[in-house]
Scaffold this active site. Structure first.
Site, PDB file in Angstrom:
ATOM      1  N   HIS A  37       0.670  -1.209  -0.121  1.00  0.00           N
ATOM      2  CA  HIS A  37      -0.171  -0.074   0.093  1.00  0.00           C
ATOM      3  C   HIS A  37       0.994   1.314  -0.022  1.00  0.00           C
ATOM      4  O   HIS A  37       0.536   2.231  -0.591  1.00  0.00           O
ATOM      5  CB  HIS A  37      -1.071   0.105   1.022  1.00  0.00           C
ATOM      6  CG  HIS A  37      -1.570  -1.050   1.057  1.00  0.00           C
ATOM      7  ND1 HIS A  37      -1.693  -2.281   2.220  1.00  0.00           N
ATOM      8  CD2 HIS A  37      -3.214  -1.353   0.841  1.00  0.00           C
ATOM      9  CE1 HIS A  37      -2.654  -3.070   2.077  1.00  0.00           C
ATOM     10  NE2 HIS A  37      -3.397  -2.613   0.858  1.00  0.00           N
ATOM     11  N   LYS A 149      -0.881  -7.169  -7.218  1.00  0.00           N
ATOM     12  CA  LYS A 149      -1.075  -8.508  -6.610  1.00  0.00           C
ATOM     13  C   LYS A 149      -2.394  -9.033  -7.004  1.00  0.00           C
ATOM     14  O   LYS A 149      -2.529 -10.101  -7.288  1.00  0.00           O
ATOM     15  CB  LYS A 149      -0.875  -8.493  -5.268  1.00  0.00           C
ATOM     16  CG  LYS A 149      -0.821  -9.987  -4.579  1.00  0.00           C
ATOM     17  CD  LYS A 149      -0.865  -9.858  -3.005  1.00  0.00           C
ATOM     18  CE  LYS A 149      -1.848  -9.184  -2.558  1.00  0.00           C
ATOM     19  NZ  LYS A 149      -3.263  -9.821  -1.881  1.00  0.00           N
ATOM     20  N   ASP A 150      -3.623  -8.012  -6.677  1.00  0.00           N
ATOM     21  CA  ASP A 150      -4.733  -8.299  -7.218  1.00  0.00           C
ATOM     22  C   ASP A 150      -4.871  -8.156  -8.743  1.00  0.00           C
ATOM     23  O   ASP A 150      -5.473  -7.128  -8.792  1.00  0.00           O
ATOM     24  CB  ASP A 150      -5.742  -7.732  -6.297  1.00  0.00           C
ATOM     25  CG  ASP A 150      -5.600  -7.957  -4.751  1.00  0.00           C
ATOM     26  OD1 ASP A 150      -6.178  -8.933  -4.292  1.00  0.00           O
ATOM     27  OD2 ASP A 150      -4.925  -7.119  -4.268  1.00  0.00           O
TER      28      ASP A 150
END
Lengths: 284, 284
Positions: A37, A149-150
């Site tokens: 993040h 990642k997603d």
């Protein structure tokens, strides 16, 4: 750093900033933040006048048997990390603020949401697309940052923004990994010590694929079988899916003759982990 | 008056206008304009710096057996009417411009879209909600104007705007009628002379309801039966639905004890006509 809980307050702040000609970068999150993040926040800070991060564990993207209640939360630590990394505003609404009385609208994509994670998580991407639409309308960002990642989520958001003519630039950022290769995830806290070791099976798979490509193997079936073999050689692992897909449409590909993505979802103990890697295929 | 066919050109124009601090009013239409549309345009012109009208016969809001191909079109006449009434910009895209390759996103509402017209037109409101979302994102209006003849559509749009936190004020405007009471509609051209006479059955129904309320009848079942009787006394009529509903949720009401809306859909010959009236119930 300012914190808003109410949509009207957040909208008023954005209106003020926009009237001053400020550009807005946006990092939507479910909190329990990590370096992944933070890489998005820092990229936003360096490219926009103001960076807004939302922290909202969105109930509609969890299935009935999933980990909504258990999903890790630590708002104070999140605030400290965001402050340190230069975020200007946190939007931190309650679920009742986001889903008011009589709420009945859904943003849904077909095809791209019905593969990979969409198979075991059938309501997930409608939940994501709907909440991201709402957050985009509330925060009105010039740019929005999503981690890779997603990977499927990133492609779904890109497609939705294009299809609905939304005025936001979607910026996809690289996966951030621990020193040993594990992709950072809020869900990594679910891993005990032996599971933490087995979790390296996901990132380790990509080395398997690299080796196969070097040997001239281009058949997807073989590639997937070898990955499965490698993963299952680690204790506590259970495969949700192993796929080789087209990088944008996410349609399954039979052979590695053009760029493709290897996408994985694997249960390690109780934690469902995902990882992926983009393979460029050189035809020089 | 400017005409744009391309999304990028339309967006660029809006960006320029907004940067000059101009307010934008928007009237989305399917063309073949009449005085109903013009009342929306004039309202927009009087309340905004710039008025944009879109003319787009949206294929996704027609069912497979509906009148998409036959839907009346007259772009030149539309332009002349819009020019005369003070519109500044027409957005007139081709279907391929709105629905590009790989398009797969849908905005859909539950409940409110599953009653009234939603029963006989199951794909209609997802088509409307999706295209209006796109048009709002393209035109970025401060205010958008919708007629009340499509009462359910107006409520669906209001709900969608609220649910998705869209930054647009939805303005509902009164039904405009011919001198004899027929609600104006592009589809009225489908009516031959005898059907045109029978079409008065719709607006005439509201007089029937008025009389019943005066007599103290508040039972919805009786009210609907009397309307049906009245409508079917006109030749060439076939009832799709007659409903008494809550003005916002559109949930069916059993008795006329609070404000309610009578909503009708009636085939007159081949034309499917709709009409409605809001009844205020005085408890003084």
């Amino acid at each position: 750093m300012k914190i808003f809980n109410k949509i009207t307050d957040m909208k008023a702040e954005i209106k003020k900033l926009k009237s001053e000609g400020k550009s807005v970068g946006f990092v939507p999150t479910m909190g329990f933040l990590h370096e992944g993040h933070m890489s998005l926040v820092r990229e936003s800070v360096s490219n926009n006048d103001v960076t807004v991060t939302s922290i909202f564990v969105n109930p509609t993207q969890f299935g009935p048997t999933e980990d909504l209640a258990a999903y890790p939360r630590d708002f104070e630590r999140d605030c400290a990390m965001l402050d340190k990394n230069g975020a200007d505003i946190i939007f931190h609404p309650e679920p009742s603020e986001i889903y008011g009385e009589g709420f009945c609208t859904k943003v849904e994509l077909s095809g791209i949401t019905e593969v990979l994670c969409g198979i075991s998580r059938p309501v997930h991407f409608a939940g994501v697309a709907t909440v991201v639409t709402k957050l985009f309308n509330i925060v009105n960002p010039d740019r929005a940052y999503f981690g890779s990642k997603d990977y499927q989520q990133l492609q779904v958001i890109r497609r939705m923004v294009k299809d609905l003519n939304m005025d936001v630039e979607v910026v996809g950022m690289p996966i951030i990994r621990e020193a040993d290769g594990l992709a950072m995830s809020s869900r990594n806290v679910y891993l005990g010590a032996p599971e933490r070791r087995s979790a390296l099976a996901l990132s380790g798979s990509f080395k398997v694929v690299e080796d196969l490509l070097k040997q001239g193997v281009t058949d997807s079936k073989t590639i997937k079988e070898k990955i499965a073999e490698f993963i299952l050689s680690h204790p506590h692992t259970r495969i949700d899916y192993i796929e080789t897909v087209h990088p944008e449409s996410l349609v399954s590909v039979d052979s590695a003759e053009a760029d493709f993505v290897v996408a994985l979802a694997v249960y390690v103990g109780k934690a469902r982990l995902i990882d992926n890697r983009y393979f460029e295929v050189n035809h020089a």
